[in-house]
Design an enzyme around this catalytic site. Structure first.
Site, PDB file in Angstrom:
ATOM      1  N   ASN A   1      67.109  34.749 -44.010  1.00  0.00           N
ATOM      2  CA  ASN A   1      67.434  33.425 -43.460  1.00  0.00           C
ATOM      3  C   ASN A   1      67.565  32.396 -44.577  1.00  0.00           C
ATOM      4  O   ASN A   1      66.655  32.262 -45.411  1.00  0.00           O
ATOM      5  CB  ASN A   1      66.310  32.955 -42.543  1.00  0.00           C
ATOM      6  CG  ASN A   1      66.200  33.773 -41.278  1.00  0.00           C
ATOM      7  OD1 ASN A   1      66.773  34.858 -41.171  1.00  0.00           O
ATOM      8  ND2 ASN A   1      65.479  33.257 -40.313  1.00  0.00           N
TER       9      ASN A   1
ATOM     10  N   SER B   1      67.929  26.160 -34.993  1.00  0.00           N
ATOM     11  CA  SER B   1      66.526  25.772 -34.797  1.00  0.00           C
ATOM     12  C   SER B   1      66.433  24.867 -33.570  1.00  0.00           C
ATOM     13  O   SER B   1      67.457  24.328 -33.111  1.00  0.00           O
ATOM     14  CB  SER B   1      66.006  25.031 -36.032  1.00  0.00           C
ATOM     15  OG  SER B   1      66.628  23.756 -36.106  1.00  0.00           O
TER      16      SER B   1
ATOM     17  N   THR C   1      67.790  25.750 -46.419  1.00  0.00           N
ATOM     18  CA  THR C   1      67.624  24.648 -47.385  1.00  0.00           C
ATOM     19  C   THR C   1      68.662  24.672 -48.512  1.00  0.00           C
ATOM     20  O   THR C   1      69.179  23.626 -48.897  1.00  0.00           O
ATOM     21  CB  THR C   1      66.200  24.697 -47.969  1.00  0.00           C
ATOM     22  OG1 THR C   1      65.282  24.667 -46.877  1.00  0.00           O
ATOM     23  CG2 THR C   1      65.921  23.529 -48.881  1.00  0.00           C
TER      24      THR C   1
ATOM     25  N   GLU D   1      57.814  36.840 -34.761  1.00  0.00           N
ATOM     26  CA  GLU D   1      57.101  36.617 -36.029  1.00  0.00           C
ATOM     27  C   GLU D   1      55.631  36.944 -35.864  1.00  0.00           C
ATOM     28  O   GLU D   1      55.033  36.653 -34.824  1.00  0.00           O
ATOM     29  CB  GLU D   1      57.257  35.145 -36.446  1.00  0.00           C
ATOM     30  CG  GLU D   1      56.447  34.750 -37.677  1.00  0.00           C
ATOM     31  CD  GLU D   1      56.736  33.307 -38.115  1.00  0.00           C
ATOM     32  OE1 GLU D   1      57.859  32.813 -37.905  1.00  0.00           O
ATOM     33  OE2 GLU D   1      55.808  32.680 -38.657  1.00  0.00           O
TER      34      GLU D   1
ATOM     35  N   ASP E   1      66.631  30.159 -33.745  1.00  0.00           N
ATOM     36  CA  ASP E   1      65.720  30.300 -34.881  1.00  0.00           C
ATOM     37  C   ASP E   1      64.388  29.627 -34.534  1.00  0.00           C
ATOM     38  O   ASP E   1      64.369  28.424 -34.234  1.00  0.00           O
ATOM     39  CB  ASP E   1      66.374  29.618 -36.098  1.00  0.00           C
ATOM     40  CG  ASP E   1      65.624  29.858 -37.382  1.00  0.00           C
ATOM     41  OD1 ASP E   1      64.912  30.872 -37.476  1.00  0.00           O
ATOM     42  OD2 ASP E   1      65.761  29.019 -38.309  1.00  0.00           O
TER      43      ASP E   1
HETATM   44  P1  13P Z   1      64.941  28.050 -45.965  1.00  0.00           P
HETATM   45  O1  13P Z   1      65.167  26.694 -45.413  1.00  0.00           O
HETATM   46  O2  13P Z   1      63.801  28.110 -46.908  1.00  0.00           O
HETATM   47  O3  13P Z   1      66.180  28.665 -46.508  1.00  0.00           O
HETATM   48  O4  13P Z   1      64.481  28.975 -44.726  1.00  0.00           O
HETATM   49  C1  13P Z   1      65.338  29.149 -43.656  1.00  0.00           C
HETATM   50  C2  13P Z   1      64.656  29.920 -42.576  1.00  0.00           C
HETATM   51  O5  13P Z   1      63.834  30.764 -42.808  1.00  0.00           O
HETATM   52  C3  13P Z   1      65.075  29.633 -41.192  1.00  0.00           C
HETATM   53  O6  13P Z   1      64.317  30.338 -40.278  1.00  0.00           O
END
Ligand code: 13P
Length: 280
Positions: free
Chosen positions: A228, A49, A231, A135, A84
Site C-alpha cells: 500500500n 480510506s 504518502t 489486519e 482501505d
Molecule cells: P503510506 O501512506 O505510508 O504509503 O501507507 C499507505 C497505507 O498503508 C494505506 O493503507
C-alpha cells in the site's frame, strides 16, 4: 475490468512480486493511476480510506467514477476497487455500492472481537463475490489524521484470524507505519517469512512509503504480495503543484493547477511498479 483481489494476489504470491495498492483522493488521481498502470500493463488496487470516501462524496459516487473511467479510458488491466481500513459500517456501504474488495480493520479490538467483526464482513462480502483483507497486530503512524503506535502481530494471531474468518488476504503488522518514518523502519522479516510459509493467503504490507528499496525487495522475498502506497504519491504530487504555483502566480484554472502534479505522480507510480516487479 473491475475485479476482486483474489486472482491478482494469488498470482503475485506464486510469482514472488507485489501488486500495488494506491490510495485515491479524487478524479484526477484515479485517472492518473489507471492510465499509468494500463500503460505499464499491470493490475492495480485502488484504495479508499474512510476519510477519502467521505471527501469524494460517498461510495456510489466513487464506484460510478471508477467504472466510468475504466470504460471511457479503455482500461483493460484488472482493477480492484477496495476499502482501505474500513469499519463495519463503511465496508457494508461500499459493498452495497459495488466495491469488489474491502479491508475490515478491527485491529484496535482484542483478537476475539476482531475475529467476530471480520467474520461478519467476510460472510457479507463473499456472498457478493468480493474479497476481504483484515489486519492483526497494529500498523502505527498517521492516516486520515489519526496517529497510533505499532504492535507486532504473532503467527498464532494470524492463524486464528485466517482459520476462524476465511479472509482472502492478511495484513500482519510487522513494524511498518503509515506516513513517513522517523528513522529506519524496523520490519520483522523473519516473522513475515514464517507467516507467509504457514498461511495459504497473500500477505499485505501497509505503510509502503518511505521504506528503503532494499527493504521492499526483502519484504517481497519474504512473501509480501500487496504493498500500500499513499504518502509518497501525495508528496510527489504536492511538490510539483507547489513548484508550478510558485513559478506561475497567475495560474487559476483548476485543471492546470491539479494537472501540474500529473507527471510527478505518474513517475512515482512507475517507480513503485518497477520496484514491486509487478506483472500481469
Ligand atoms: P503510506 O501512506 O505510508 O504509503 O501507507 C499507505 C497505507 O498503508 C494505506 O493503507
Amino acid at each position: 475490468m473491475l475485479v476482486n483481489s483474489k486472482e491478482m494476489l494469488e498470482k503475485a504470491k506464486k510469482g514472488h512480486y507485489a501488486v500495488p495498492h494506491f490510495n485515491i483522493n479524487d478524479l484526477e488521481w484515479t485517472k492518473y493511476i489507471l492510465e499509468k498502470c494500463n500503460e505499464l500493463n499491470v493490475p492495480v488496487i485502488l484504495g479508499v480510506s474512510d476519510g477519502a470516501g467521505k471527501y469524494m462524496g460517498g461510495y456510489n459516487a466513487i464506484y460510478g467514477m471508477v467504472t466510468g473511467l475504466i470504460k471511457d479510458l479503455n482500461i483493460t488491466i484488472p482493477v480492484c476497487l477496495h476499502v482501505d481500513h474500513g469499519c463495519t459500517e463503511t465496508c457494508k456501504k461500499a459493498l452495497e455500492a459495488g466495491f469488489t474488495s474491502v479491508m475490515i480493520d478491527a485491529s484496535k479490538y482484542e483478537l476475539d472481537e476482531n475475529i467476530r467483526i471480520t467474520k461478519e464482513i467476510v460472510d457479507l462480502a463473499h456472498a457478493k463475490g468480493a474479497t476481504v483483507e483484515a489486519e492483526v497486530g497494529h500498523i502505527g503512524g498517521t492516516e486520515d489524521n489519526i496517529t497510533s503506535d505499532v504492535f507486532y502481530a504473532t503467527l498464532e494471531e494470524c492463524e486464528r484470524l485466517y482459520n476462524e474468518t476465511g479472509i482472502d488476504s492478511i495484513a500482519p503488522a510487522l513494524g511498518s507505519v503509515h506516513g513517513f518514518y522517523k528513522g529506519e523502519p524496523n520490519l520483522n522479516f523473519e516473522r513475515m517469512a514464517l507467516i507467509n510459509e504457514k498461511l495459504p493467503i497473500p500477505l499485505v504490507l501497509h505503510g509502503g512509503s518511505g521504506i528503503p528499496n532494499e527493504k521492499i525487495e526483502k519484504a517481497i522475498e519474504c512473501g509480501i504480495s500487496k504493498i500500500n502506497v499513499n504518502t509518497e504519491l501525495q508528496a510527489s504530487w504536492s511538490k510539483a503543484v507547489r513548484e508550478f504555483l510558485n513559478t506561475d502566480d497567475k495560474a487559476y484554472d483548476p485543471r492546470k493547477v491539479i494537472g501540474s502534479g500529473e507527471k510527478a505522480m505518474k513517475q512515482t507510480i512507475e517507480d513503485k511498479v518497477k520496484l514491486f516487479k509487478t506483472v500481469l
